[in-house]
Write an enzyme that holds these catalytic residues in place. Structure first.
Site, PDB file in Angstrom:
ATOM      1  N   ASN A   1      43.049  28.897  39.893  1.00 61.20           N
ATOM      2  CA  ASN A   1      43.561  29.577  40.790  1.00 61.20           C
ATOM      3  C   ASN A   1      42.630  30.497  41.375  1.00 61.20           C
ATOM      4  O   ASN A   1      41.794  31.555  41.182  1.00 61.20           O
ATOM      5  CB  ASN A   1      44.735  30.673  39.690  1.00 61.20           C
ATOM      6  CG  ASN A   1      44.867  31.668  40.224  1.00 61.20           C
ATOM      7  OD1 ASN A   1      45.398  31.609  41.699  1.00 61.20           O
ATOM      8  ND2 ASN A   1      45.514  32.696  39.762  1.00 61.20           N
ATOM      9  N   TRP A   2      42.825  30.023  42.827  1.00 61.13           N
ATOM     10  CA  TRP A   2      41.536  30.842  43.838  1.00 61.13           C
ATOM     11  C   TRP A   2      41.840  31.531  43.828  1.00 61.13           C
ATOM     12  O   TRP A   2      41.378  33.072  44.708  1.00 61.13           O
ATOM     13  CB  TRP A   2      41.643  29.956  45.191  1.00 61.13           C
ATOM     14  CG  TRP A   2      40.739  28.778  44.791  1.00 61.13           C
ATOM     15  CD1 TRP A   2      39.837  28.056  43.707  1.00 61.13           C
ATOM     16  CD2 TRP A   2      40.469  27.836  46.300  1.00 61.13           C
ATOM     17  NE1 TRP A   2      39.825  26.848  44.173  1.00 61.13           N
ATOM     18  CE2 TRP A   2      39.869  26.617  45.410  1.00 61.13           C
ATOM     19  CE3 TRP A   2      40.403  27.764  47.463  1.00 61.13           C
ATOM     20  CZ2 TRP A   2      39.135  25.401  46.081  1.00 61.13           C
ATOM     21  CZ3 TRP A   2      40.388  26.856  48.049  1.00 61.13           C
ATOM     22  CH2 TRP A   2      39.658  25.660  47.457  1.00 61.13           C
ATOM     23  N   LYS A   3      43.412  32.460  43.802  1.00 62.35           N
ATOM     24  CA  LYS A   3      43.239  33.368  44.093  1.00 62.35           C
ATOM     25  C   LYS A   3      43.711  33.755  45.426  1.00 62.35           C
ATOM     26  O   LYS A   3      43.039  33.285  46.221  1.00 62.35           O
ATOM     27  CB  LYS A   3      42.977  35.025  43.405  1.00 62.35           C
ATOM     28  CG  LYS A   3      43.065  34.395  41.894  1.00 62.35           C
ATOM     29  CD  LYS A   3      43.004  35.894  40.988  1.00 62.35           C
ATOM     30  CE  LYS A   3      43.087  35.409  39.455  1.00 62.35           C
ATOM     31  NZ  LYS A   3      43.157  36.456  38.459  1.00 62.35           N
TER      32      LYS A   3
ATOM     33  N   HIS B   1      52.722  34.881  37.918  1.00 60.63           N
ATOM     34  CA  HIS B   1      51.426  35.295  37.604  1.00 60.63           C
ATOM     35  C   HIS B   1      51.737  36.704  37.188  1.00 60.63           C
ATOM     36  O   HIS B   1      51.968  37.553  38.302  1.00 60.63           O
ATOM     37  CB  HIS B   1      50.223  35.001  38.233  1.00 60.63           C
ATOM     38  CG  HIS B   1      48.999  35.527  37.773  1.00 60.63           C
ATOM     39  ND1 HIS B   1      48.792  36.388  37.934  1.00 60.63           N
ATOM     40  CD2 HIS B   1      48.113  34.461  37.334  1.00 60.63           C
ATOM     41  CE1 HIS B   1      47.092  36.365  37.070  1.00 60.63           C
ATOM     42  NE2 HIS B   1      46.926  35.080  37.293  1.00 60.63           N
TER      43      HIS B   1
ATOM     44  N   GLU C   1      49.682  38.639  37.710  1.00 61.58           N
ATOM     45  CA  GLU C   1      49.283  39.728  39.285  1.00 61.58           C
ATOM     46  C   GLU C   1      50.409  40.156  40.360  1.00 61.58           C
ATOM     47  O   GLU C   1      50.246  41.011  40.592  1.00 61.58           O
ATOM     48  CB  GLU C   1      48.314  38.902  39.799  1.00 61.58           C
ATOM     49  CG  GLU C   1      46.648  39.457  38.901  1.00 61.58           C
ATOM     50  CD  GLU C   1      46.115  38.649  39.298  1.00 61.58           C
ATOM     51  OE1 GLU C   1      45.795  37.781  40.195  1.00 61.58           O
ATOM     52  OE2 GLU C   1      45.004  38.982  38.603  1.00 61.58           O
TER      53      GLU C   1
ATOM     54  N   GLU D   1      48.759  33.561  29.659  1.00 61.52           N
ATOM     55  CA  GLU D   1      47.585  34.319  30.171  1.00 61.52           C
ATOM     56  C   GLU D   1      47.442  35.735  29.335  1.00 61.52           C
ATOM     57  O   GLU D   1      48.654  36.551  30.189  1.00 61.52           O
ATOM     58  CB  GLU D   1      48.061  34.493  31.693  1.00 61.52           C
ATOM     59  CG  GLU D   1      47.091  33.010  32.578  1.00 61.52           C
ATOM     60  CD  GLU D   1      46.686  33.169  33.826  1.00 61.52           C
ATOM     61  OE1 GLU D   1      46.048  32.446  34.063  1.00 61.52           O
ATOM     62  OE2 GLU D   1      47.072  33.632  34.718  1.00 61.52           O
TER      63      GLU D   1
ATOM     64  N   GLY E   1      40.549  38.412  34.212  1.00 61.99           N
ATOM     65  CA  GLY E   1      38.987  39.097  35.008  1.00 61.99           C
ATOM     66  C   GLY E   1      38.391  40.376  34.570  1.00 61.99           C
ATOM     67  O   GLY E   1      38.011  40.686  35.361  1.00 61.99           O
TER      68      GLY E   1
ATOM     69  N   SER F   1      39.762  34.594  31.564  1.00 64.08           N
ATOM     70  CA  SER F   1      38.011  34.130  31.110  1.00 64.08           C
ATOM     71  C   SER F   1      37.614  33.166  31.104  1.00 64.08           C
ATOM     72  O   SER F   1      36.339  33.720  29.880  1.00 64.08           O
ATOM     73  CB  SER F   1      37.815  35.797  30.793  1.00 64.08           C
ATOM     74  OG  SER F   1      38.095  36.636  31.108  1.00 64.08           O
TER      75      SER F   1
ATOM     76  N   GLY G   1      40.253  31.295  36.466  1.00 65.18           N
ATOM     77  CA  GLY G   1      40.544  32.296  38.210  1.00 65.18           C
ATOM     78  C   GLY G   1      38.376  31.839  38.201  1.00 65.18           C
ATOM     79  O   GLY G   1      38.453  31.007  38.861  1.00 65.18           O
ATOM     80  N   GLY G   2      38.013  33.274  38.539  1.00 67.70           N
ATOM     81  CA  GLY G   2      36.663  33.045  39.070  1.00 67.70           C
ATOM     82  C   GLY G   2      35.997  31.948  38.665  1.00 67.70           C
ATOM     83  O   GLY G   2      35.529  31.728  39.636  1.00 67.70           O
TER      84      GLY G   2
HETATM   85  P1  13P Z   1      40.087  34.694  35.430  1.00 70.56           P
HETATM   86  O1  13P Z   1      39.957  33.473  34.708  1.00 70.56           O
HETATM   87  O2  13P Z   1      38.961  35.199  36.571  1.00 70.56           O
HETATM   88  O3  13P Z   1      40.251  35.677  33.968  1.00 70.56           O
HETATM   89  O4  13P Z   1      41.658  34.210  36.021  1.00 70.56           O
HETATM   90  C1  13P Z   1      43.033  34.521  34.897  1.00 70.56           C
HETATM   91  C2  13P Z   1      43.760  33.794  35.768  1.00 70.56           C
HETATM   92  O5  13P Z   1      45.023  35.267  36.180  1.00 70.56           O
HETATM   93  C3  13P Z   1      44.215  32.980  36.529  1.00 70.56           C
HETATM   94  O6  13P Z   1      45.059  32.134  37.155  1.00 70.56           O
END
Ligand code: 13P
Length: 251
Positions: free
Chosen positions: A9-11, A95, A97, A167, A173, A212, A233-234
């Site tokens: 998930n590149w966000k 998600h 967010e 999640e 994050g 994470s 994510g990251g």
């Molecule tokens: P991180 O891997 O950066 O914690 O993000 C997880 C995430 O929100 C994937 O959708």
């Protein structure tokens, strides 16, 4: 055997040049992987170029959100049909967010989930609790409510054409991963709750863990019996890290 899936998930990250470099590295890094699916969920404007890069590879792609509406006067929204136009396989819905920063409540998430499925996309439905909810002992109640909204609208059988991603919000994050056992406990709770309604659907449901996930903790998470991959994510923005996470699926 249920399908395992690692999805990036590149966000709201990336640009044309960086995306190309990242994807070219990932394509060669996962070319030899068997029995594992790899996908990337990218910002809408890059879908066309991502499609061109990944078209003849073993990596699929998708979006991070989608409108619940088919078409119309919905300024700024993107429909399921538009995602299909660009060859998307997946659309992330719900998600945390989007739930917390953009006010998407469970009913809207359920509508997006159903719209995605009706268009032939596979929704990746995110569920998870805040730290306060975990500490208050309400994790299971929260997850149950999030799932219930979707099952009420789309039916439990719809989960045979969906992916669920657990999640925990406190792990996103933050560098603070749920322990493999903490994650497994919630995954088992999700699967058994669904099994009570349809055992076959529950057994075949891919349930990802997200929060994470990194190269150094993916293997122990993915080794748990009810964790079928990850939503990353990251670490999905760094080719070597993402490739290592994908490989952890096979160990
Ligand atoms: P991180 O891997 O950066 O914690 O993000 C997880 C995430 O929100 C994937 O959708």
């Amino acid at each position: 055997m249920r399908k395992k899936l690692v999805a990036g998930n590149w966000k709201m990250h990336g640009n044309l040049a960086e995306n190309n470099e990242l994807l070219n590295a990932v394509v060669s890094g996962v070319a030899g992987l068997r029995d594992a699916s790899v996908s990337v969920c990218v910002p809408y404007p890059y879908l066309s170029s991502v499609q061109a890069t990944l078209r003849d590879t073993n990596i699929t792609w998708g979006a991070q959100n989608v409108s619940q509406y088919d078409k119309g006067a919905y300024t700024g929204e993107v429909s399921t049909a538009m995602l299909k136009d660009f060859g998307c396989t997946y659309a992330i819905v719900g998600h945390s967010e989007r739930r917390t920063l953009f006010g998407e409540h469970s009913k809207v998430v359920a509508e997006k989930y159903l719209a995605a499925q009706n268009a032939g996309l596979i929704p990746i439905l995110c569920v998870g609790e805040t730290l306060e909810q975990r500490e208050a002992g309400t994790t299971e109640k929260i997850i149950e409510e999030q799932l219930k909204a979707v099952i009420a609208l789309a039916g439990v059988d719809s989960l045979s054409k969906a992916v669920v991603a657990y999640e925990p919000i406190w792990a996103i994050g933050t560098g603070k991963t749920a322990s493999p056992q903490q994650a497994q406990d919630v995954h088992e709770f999700i699967r058994s709750g669904i099994a009570a309604q349809n055992a076959g659907v529950a057994e075949n449901l891919t349930i990802q863990y997200g929060g994470s996930v990194k190269a150094n903790n993916a293997a122990e998470l993915f080794a748990m019996p009810d964790i079928d991959g990850g939503l990353i994510g990251g670490a999905s923005l760094i080719a070597s890290d993402f490739i290592a996470v994908c490989h952890a699926l096979q160990n």
